[in-house]
Design an enzyme around this catalytic site. Structure first.
Site, PDB file in Angstrom:
ATOM      1  N   SER A  10      20.955  23.846  25.200  1.00  0.00           N
ATOM      2  CA  SER A  10      19.604  24.289  25.529  1.00  0.00           C
ATOM      3  C   SER A  10      19.164  23.655  26.841  1.00  0.00           C
ATOM      4  O   SER A  10      19.117  22.422  26.958  1.00  0.00           O
ATOM      5  CB  SER A  10      18.634  23.884  24.421  1.00  0.00           C
ATOM      6  N   HIS A  35      21.316  28.470  25.896  1.00  0.00           N
ATOM      7  CA  HIS A  35      20.122  28.671  25.072  1.00  0.00           C
ATOM      8  C   HIS A  35      18.891  28.401  25.943  1.00  0.00           C
ATOM      9  O   HIS A  35      18.769  27.346  26.571  1.00  0.00           O
ATOM     10  CB  HIS A  35      20.160  27.714  23.885  1.00  0.00           C
ATOM     11  N   ASP A  37      14.829  28.260  26.103  1.00  0.00           N
ATOM     12  CA  ASP A  37      13.629  28.120  25.273  1.00  0.00           C
ATOM     13  C   ASP A  37      12.387  28.524  26.043  1.00  0.00           C
ATOM     14  O   ASP A  37      11.970  27.830  26.981  1.00  0.00           O
ATOM     15  CB  ASP A  37      13.489  26.663  24.817  1.00  0.00           C
ATOM     16  N   MET A  39       8.483  28.857  25.979  1.00  0.00           N
ATOM     17  CA  MET A  39       7.321  28.349  25.228  1.00  0.00           C
ATOM     18  C   MET A  39       6.046  28.675  25.987  1.00  0.00           C
ATOM     19  O   MET A  39       6.009  28.528  27.219  1.00  0.00           O
ATOM     20  CB  MET A  39       7.428  26.834  25.068  1.00  0.00           C
ATOM     21  N   HIS A  68      15.272  32.335  23.377  1.00  0.00           N
ATOM     22  CA  HIS A  68      14.501  31.994  22.175  1.00  0.00           C
ATOM     23  C   HIS A  68      13.017  32.030  22.538  1.00  0.00           C
ATOM     24  O   HIS A  68      12.526  31.155  23.244  1.00  0.00           O
ATOM     25  CB  HIS A  68      14.956  30.589  21.736  1.00  0.00           C
ATOM     26  N   MET A  70       9.517  31.416  21.868  1.00  0.00           N
ATOM     27  CA  MET A  70       8.508  30.706  21.058  1.00  0.00           C
ATOM     28  C   MET A  70       7.152  31.013  21.659  1.00  0.00           C
ATOM     29  O   MET A  70       6.499  30.156  22.273  1.00  0.00           O
ATOM     30  CB  MET A  70       8.810  29.197  21.081  1.00  0.00           C
ATOM     31  N   MET A 139      15.418  27.205  12.574  1.00  0.00           N
ATOM     32  CA  MET A 139      14.892  25.986  13.210  1.00  0.00           C
ATOM     33  C   MET A 139      15.100  24.828  12.244  1.00  0.00           C
ATOM     34  O   MET A 139      14.658  24.879  11.089  1.00  0.00           O
ATOM     35  CB  MET A 139      13.405  26.128  13.524  1.00  0.00           C
ATOM     36  N   PHE A 145       9.693  20.873  20.969  1.00  0.00           N
ATOM     37  CA  PHE A 145      10.171  19.702  21.713  1.00  0.00           C
ATOM     38  C   PHE A 145      11.646  19.446  21.450  1.00  0.00           C
ATOM     39  O   PHE A 145      12.114  19.651  20.328  1.00  0.00           O
ATOM     40  CB  PHE A 145       9.377  18.460  21.301  1.00  0.00           C
ATOM     41  N   GLY A 147      14.851  16.675  21.302  1.00  0.00           N
ATOM     42  CA  GLY A 147      15.035  15.285  20.907  1.00  0.00           C
ATOM     43  C   GLY A 147      14.378  14.884  19.595  1.00  0.00           C
ATOM     44  O   GLY A 147      14.186  13.702  19.341  1.00  0.00           O
ATOM     45  N   ASP A 177      18.999  25.192  15.301  1.00  0.00           N
ATOM     46  CA  ASP A 177      18.355  24.715  16.526  1.00  0.00           C
ATOM     47  C   ASP A 177      17.462  23.522  16.203  1.00  0.00           C
ATOM     48  O   ASP A 177      16.462  23.665  15.501  1.00  0.00           O
ATOM     49  CB  ASP A 177      17.523  25.875  17.105  1.00  0.00           C
ATOM     50  N   GLY A 179      17.884  18.911  16.644  1.00  0.00           N
ATOM     51  CA  GLY A 179      18.436  17.695  16.049  1.00  0.00           C
ATOM     52  C   GLY A 179      19.936  17.716  15.826  1.00  0.00           C
ATOM     53  O   GLY A 179      20.445  16.930  15.022  1.00  0.00           O
ATOM     54  N   GLY A 199      20.364  20.466  22.678  1.00  0.00           N
ATOM     55  CA  GLY A 199      19.686  20.189  23.934  1.00  0.00           C
ATOM     56  C   GLY A 199      19.933  18.762  24.390  1.00  0.00           C
ATOM     57  O   GLY A 199      20.808  18.487  25.211  1.00  0.00           O
TER      58      GLY A 199
HETATM   59  C1  DX5 Z   1      12.945  23.172  20.205  1.00  0.00           C
HETATM   60  C2  DX5 Z   1      13.857  24.123  20.918  1.00  0.00           C
HETATM   61  C3  DX5 Z   1      15.265  23.665  20.939  1.00  0.00           C
HETATM   62  C4  DX5 Z   1      15.479  22.337  21.627  1.00  0.00           C
HETATM   63  C5  DX5 Z   1      16.466  21.575  20.809  1.00  0.00           C
HETATM   64  O1  DX5 Z   1      11.762  23.772  19.920  1.00  0.00           O
HETATM   65  O2  DX5 Z   1      13.849  25.404  20.306  1.00  0.00           O
HETATM   66  O3  DX5 Z   1      16.149  24.643  21.445  1.00  0.00           O
HETATM   67  O4  DX5 Z   1      15.974  22.443  22.938  1.00  0.00           O
HETATM   68  O5  DX5 Z   1      16.557  20.289  21.305  1.00  0.00           O
HETATM   69  P1  DX5 Z   1      17.419  19.149  20.609  1.00  0.00           P
HETATM   70  O6  DX5 Z   1      18.837  19.633  20.515  1.00  0.00           O
HETATM   71  O7  DX5 Z   1      17.247  17.997  21.545  1.00  0.00           O
HETATM   72  O8  DX5 Z   1      16.832  18.898  19.244  1.00  0.00           O
HETATM   73 ZN    ZN Z   2      15.461  26.882  20.905  1.00  0.00          ZN
END
Ligand code: DX5
Ligand code: ZN
Length: 216
Positions: A10, A35, A37, A39, A68, A70, A139, A145, A147, A177, A179, A199
């Site tokens: 990501s 990927h 994101d 937002m 993706h 959001m 998810m 976010f 991390g 997606d 953690g 990510g």
């Molecule tokens: C979170 C995003 C993810 C994010 C995952 O809302 O949709 O794609 O980048 O990040 P990590 O892999 O760090 O949890």
């Molecule tokens: Zn995502």
């Protein structure tokens, strides 16, 4: 059916001032998808970027663009993201009332339709639309976010979906997606999703090619 696990880094965790280098890192790592994101500061608190970023990055790679969304009211942006070069276009079940229409429109635009659910939404709410999708994005954190810590109970949804897919003879991919990292790899492997979005763990890995090999 045995599928190879696909890795989708990501770019949310890439350096926003050098996005092109983030794509180069993904190319060189051997990862399968990118990927992306999107937002909007409404469905989730942060604002990232829009379809212009997708257009700008498109010439830099032939990797699959896994977009993706959001965002509230994703319908108003489907044409723009399809035109920008999205391959998969995934919307959140929580943001769309008329999901059949939205998913059909994504396919009409020449993209692969995906649907996503946040941790508090059960798989059962997807039942009616599963025949229309190519991707189900689970998810494993509350979106917004990078991390964050994975919510392990969400992995049960992957098992539930794989059972359903088998029963109904359907073909969509299951992606997770949030953690995904060295610490959660063991339980992720047991749940066996088809696609792993990563990510922070990907972009902070000292050797990204090794990261990809290890997660496959
Ligand atoms: C979170 C995003 C993810 C994010 C995952 O809302 O949709 O794609 O980048 O990040 P990590 O892999 O760090 O949890
Ligand atoms: Zn995502």
């Amino acid at each position: 059916m045995n599928r190879e696990t696909l890795i989708a880094p990501s770019i949310l965790s890439a350096d926003f001032s050098r996005m092109g280098e983030g794509i180069r890192d993904i190319n060189e790592s051997g990862a399968d998808w990118v990927h992306i994101d999107i937002m909007d500061g409404r469905f989730v608190p942060p604002i990232t970027f829009g379809h212009q970023m997708v257009s700008a990055l498109r010439p830099l790679t032939d990797r699959v663009f896994d977009v993706h969304l959001m965002v509230e009211n994703p319908d108003s942006q489907l044409d723009a993201f399809a035109g920008a070069g999205a391959d998969y276009l995934t919307v959140h079940q929580e943001t769309v009332v008329h999901l059949h229409r939205t998913l059909d429109r994504i396919r009409e635009l020449g993209c692969r339709p995906g649907v996503s659910i946040v941790p508090s939404t059960p798989v059962s709410l997807l039942r009616e639309v599963l025949p229309l999708v190519d991707l189900v994005l689970i998810m494993t954190v509350n979106p917004g976010f990078g991390g964050q810590k994975m919510i392990p109970a969400c992995l049960d949804k992957v098992r539930e979906l794989r059972r359903l897919r088998e029963e109904k003879g359907m073909e969509w991919l299951v992606s997770i997606d949030g953690g995904v990292n060295q610490g959660t790899l063991g339980m992720v492997r047991e749940a066996a999703p088809d696609v792993l979005v990563a990510g922070s763990a990907f972009f902070s890995a000292p050797d990204r090619a090794e990261f990809v090999r290890n997660f496959k």
